[in-house]
Scaffold this motif. Sequence first.
Motif, PDB file in Angstrom:
ATOM      1  N   GLU A  37       0.846  -1.040  -0.237  1.00 23.40           N
ATOM      2  CA  GLU A  37       0.460   0.145  -0.418  1.00 23.40           C
ATOM      3  C   GLU A  37       0.928   0.909  -0.012  1.00 23.40           C
ATOM      4  OE1 GLU A  37      -3.830  -0.248   2.486  1.00 23.40           O
ATOM      5  OE2 GLU A  37      -2.379  -2.024   3.690  1.00 23.40           O
ATOM      6  N   ASN A  38       2.274   1.224   0.125  1.00 16.67           N
ATOM      7  CA  ASN A  38       2.841   2.017  -0.163  1.00 16.67           C
ATOM      8  C   ASN A  38       2.529   2.951   1.012  1.00 16.67           C
ATOM      9  OD1 ASN A  38       4.973   4.101  -0.906  1.00 16.67           O
ATOM     10  ND2 ASN A  38       3.854   5.163  -2.033  1.00 16.67           N
ATOM     11  N   LYS A  39       2.681   2.595   2.437  1.00 14.60           N
ATOM     12  CA  LYS A  39       2.307   3.235   3.059  1.00 14.60           C
ATOM     13  C   LYS A  39       2.814   3.024   4.781  1.00 14.60           C
ATOM     14  CE  LYS A  39      -2.525   2.211   4.946  1.00 14.60           C
ATOM     15  NZ  LYS A  39      -4.100   2.667   5.432  1.00 14.60           N
ATOM     16  N   LYS A  40       3.034   4.284   5.746  1.00 22.11           N
ATOM     17  CA  LYS A  40       3.498   3.455   7.267  1.00 22.11           C
ATOM     18  C   LYS A  40       1.701   2.758   7.605  1.00 22.11           C
ATOM     19  CE  LYS A  40       7.398   6.624   8.340  1.00 22.11           C
ATOM     20  NZ  LYS A  40       8.382   6.639   8.697  1.00 22.11           N
ATOM     21  N   LEU A  41       2.365   1.865   8.714  1.00 23.44           N
ATOM     22  CA  LEU A  41       0.803   1.552   9.774  1.00 23.44           C
ATOM     23  C   LEU A  41       1.023   2.097  10.464  1.00 23.44           C
ATOM     24  CD1 LEU A  41       0.935  -2.177   7.331  1.00 23.44           C
ATOM     25  CD2 LEU A  41      -0.052  -0.326   6.549  1.00 23.44           C
ATOM     26  N   ALA A  42      -0.376   2.411  11.249  1.00 19.87           N
ATOM     27  CA  ALA A  42      -0.753   2.475  12.607  1.00 19.87           C
ATOM     28  C   ALA A  42      -0.257   1.364  13.343  1.00 19.87           C
ATOM     29  CB  ALA A  42      -2.183   2.841  12.909  1.00 19.87           C
ATOM     30  N   GLN A  43       0.684   2.379  14.002  1.00 20.35           N
ATOM     31  CA  GLN A  43       0.997   1.190  15.701  1.00 20.35           C
ATOM     32  C   GLN A  43      -0.074   1.264  16.336  1.00 20.35           C
ATOM     33  OE1 GLN A  43       3.715  -0.652  15.141  1.00 20.35           O
ATOM     34  NE2 GLN A  43       2.792   0.349  12.630  1.00 20.35           N
ATOM     35  N   PHE A  44      -0.443   0.122  17.375  1.00 18.02           N
ATOM     36  CA  PHE A  44      -0.684   0.438  18.422  1.00 18.02           C
ATOM     37  C   PHE A  44      -1.158   1.580  19.245  1.00 18.02           C
ATOM     38  CE2 PHE A  44      -2.549  -0.591  22.723  1.00 18.02           C
ATOM     39  CZ  PHE A  44      -3.991  -1.513  22.242  1.00 18.02           C
ATOM     40  N   PRO A  45      -2.355   2.621  19.895  1.00 18.40           N
ATOM     41  CA  PRO A  45      -2.453   3.092  20.499  1.00 18.40           C
ATOM     42  C   PRO A  45      -1.846   3.979  22.090  1.00 18.40           C
ATOM     43  CG  PRO A  45      -4.271   2.808  19.751  1.00 18.40           C
ATOM     44  CD  PRO A  45      -4.149   1.758  19.257  1.00 18.40           C
ATOM     45  N   THR A  46      -1.207   4.756  22.162  1.00 14.30           N
ATOM     46  CA  THR A  46      -0.494   5.104  23.701  1.00 14.30           C
ATOM     47  C   THR A  46      -2.352   5.085  24.343  1.00 14.30           C
ATOM     48  OG1 THR A  46       1.125   5.122  23.608  1.00 14.30           O
ATOM     49  CG2 THR A  46       0.300   6.238  25.659  1.00 14.30           C
ATOM     50  N   PHE A  47      -2.486   4.814  25.187  1.00 16.58           N
ATOM     51  CA  PHE A  47      -4.203   4.899  25.876  1.00 16.58           C
ATOM     52  C   PHE A  47      -4.134   6.050  26.828  1.00 16.58           C
ATOM     53  CE2 PHE A  47      -7.208   4.342  29.655  1.00 16.58           C
ATOM     54  CZ  PHE A  47      -8.232   4.437  28.896  1.00 16.58           C
ATOM     55  N   SER A  48      -4.418   7.065  27.539  1.00 15.41           N
ATOM     56  CA  SER A  48      -5.262   8.235  28.232  1.00 15.41           C
ATOM     57  C   SER A  48      -7.086   8.570  28.504  1.00 15.41           C
ATOM     58  CB  SER A  48      -4.416   8.904  27.762  1.00 15.41           C
ATOM     59  OG  SER A  48      -5.232  10.027  26.386  1.00 15.41           O
ATOM     60  N   TRP A  49      -7.107   8.308  29.426  1.00 14.74           N
ATOM     61  CA  TRP A  49      -8.731   8.499  29.622  1.00 14.74           C
ATOM     62  C   TRP A  49      -9.150  10.306  28.621  1.00 14.74           C
ATOM     63  CZ3 TRP A  49     -11.417   5.610  31.306  1.00 14.74           C
ATOM     64  CH2 TRP A  49     -10.967   4.262  32.392  1.00 14.74           C
ATOM     65  N   PHE A  75      11.772   4.886   6.319  1.00 13.93           N
ATOM     66  CA  PHE A  75      12.878   4.697   7.424  1.00 13.93           C
ATOM     67  C   PHE A  75      13.226   5.148   8.708  1.00 13.93           C
ATOM     68  CE2 PHE A  75      12.008   1.205   4.059  1.00 13.93           C
ATOM     69  CZ  PHE A  75      10.405  -0.084   5.051  1.00 13.93           C
ATOM     70  N   ASP A  76      13.459   6.786   7.922  1.00 11.53           N
ATOM     71  CA  ASP A  76      13.892   7.326   8.987  1.00 11.53           C
ATOM     72  C   ASP A  76      15.718   6.576   8.850  1.00 11.53           C
ATOM     73  OD1 ASP A  76      12.422   9.313   9.658  1.00 11.53           O
ATOM     74  OD2 ASP A  76      11.520   7.489  11.375  1.00 11.53           O
ATOM     75  N   ASN A  77      15.555   6.571   7.877  1.00  9.74           N
ATOM     76  CA  ASN A  77      17.854   6.782   7.760  1.00  9.74           C
ATOM     77  C   ASN A  77      17.964   7.770   6.921  1.00  9.74           C
ATOM     78  OD1 ASN A  77      17.588   3.776   9.065  1.00  9.74           O
ATOM     79  ND2 ASN A  77      16.858   2.964   7.564  1.00  9.74           N
ATOM     80  N   GLU A  78      19.110   7.962   7.586  1.00  6.53           N
ATOM     81  CA  GLU A  78      20.093   9.378   7.347  1.00  6.53           C
ATOM     82  C   GLU A  78      20.007   8.462   5.529  1.00  6.53           C
ATOM     83  OE1 GLU A  78      20.375  12.258   7.628  1.00  6.53           O
ATOM     84  OE2 GLU A  78      19.730  11.899   9.874  1.00  6.53           O
TER      85      GLU A  78
END
Length: 401
Positions: A44-56, A285-288
Motif C-alpha cells: 500500500e506504500n504507506k506507514k501503518l498505524a501502531q497500537f495507540p497509547t491509552f489515556s483517559w 524508515f528514518d535512515n540517513e
Amino acid sequence: MDKNNSSSIKDILKYPMVIIFAVFIMILFLCDIIKPDKVYSENENKKLAQFPTFSWSKLFKNEYTLEYEKYVNDQFVLRDNWIALKSMSELALGKIENNGVAYGKDDYLFNKSTKTEDKTIKMNNGFVNDYIDKNSKTHITFGLIPNSYDILKDKLPMGMENILINQKEQIDNIYSEIKGDNLSKLDLYSVMEKNRDNGQIYYRTDHHWTTQGAYFAYKAYMESLGLKYAELSELEQYKHTVPEFLGTYYSKSKNFNVVTDNITYYDVPVTSVTIDGKKTVKDQFDNEVTIDNLYMESMFDKRDKYAAFLYGNYGLTIIKSDNNKNKTEGKTSRILVFKDSYSNCFVPFLTYSFDEVYVVDLRSHTPTNAQILKRAKMDEILIMFNFESYQNESNFTRLGL
C-alpha cells in the motif's frame, strides 16, 4: 450429560454455518493477537498505524477509539490477501472501478475525477497572479500538465469519458485568468496530446507522467525560451530502466491482475546537490541517506520507486552542474521551479539548459521566496503543476512569502 445440555448442543448443531463462522472469527482473532505488528506496507506504500497509547483524556475526546480503529484496520491479519480477494470478486461481478480508480483498456488505471474544485482554483489563480506581479522583472512561465485520463480517452472504460472532468476546457479557463507582461503560458495539453502515441507518456499504475512524457515537456519548454536542450540520444549513456513499478493507482485499487510498469531515469552528472541546505535526507524508515546524485537509488528496490526522483518532495533543492548547453563564460544562469511531484523526473533535464536549478515544493517549503531570490538572481521562473494537483493544492499562499 443431562438432557438439557444435550438438547442445547443439538440446537447449536442445527446451524453449522454459524459454528463455522464463529470458529473462523476466533481463529482470526487469535492470529491477530499473535502476529507482530508491521511498520510499513510495501503493497500500500504507506506507514501503518501502531497500537495507540491509552489515556483517559484521549478516550473522552473519542481520539483513542478512532486511533484504535485505524490500528485494527491497518494491522488486520492477512490484510493484503483480503484486499486482493475483494478486487477479484468485484472484477468477477463486472465492476470497472474500485476506490475511485477506473480499470481502463490496455491495463491502464485512471483516477475517477468528476468534480472541479472551483473555489480552490480561483484562489490559486489569485496567488499565481500576485506572484507574477511582484516578480515583474523576471520572465515567468506557467504550465498545467493534463492527467492521463484526459489525454488517453480511448483507453477509458466505456461511457466514463462523459462523466470525467474536461481538463482541456478547465486548463484553458485557468490560462485565461493568469496574466502578466512578464508571463508565458506553456501549452502542455497540446504537447502531451501530440506525443500520446510516441512511447508511453503516462504510467499504467501511477498518477504521474513517465520520464518520457516529462522529456517532451522539457523540450517544448526550452523551445519556447529559445534555448538549447539535450536530445534523448545524448542521454542514452545515463539511462537506467527499473522493472515492476506499481504506483498510486494500484495502491488505491489493488487490482489483482495489474500489469506492472517500467520506470526509467537518467543518472546525469551533477557537481552539487543540496536539499533544504543539507547533504543528507531521511528515507521512509528514518535512515540517513547521503545525497550524491539526483536519485535515492535505494527506493528503486522498493515498491514506491517514483519516490527515488529528487529523493522525494522537499522544500528547496539546489542542483549545480556542468551540463549547460547554453553556457556563457563568466555568467551563471539559474532557473527557479515551483512544482509538484510530476516535476521530480522533469528537473534532471533542466541541468542541460541552466547552470543552476532551484526547485521548490510548496508543501514542504521552508525558506521564503524572497530569501531565495535575494540569495540568487533568477533568469527564469517556472510554475508547473499537474491539473489535479493545482485544483486541490492548498499551499499556493506560500508563493507570496
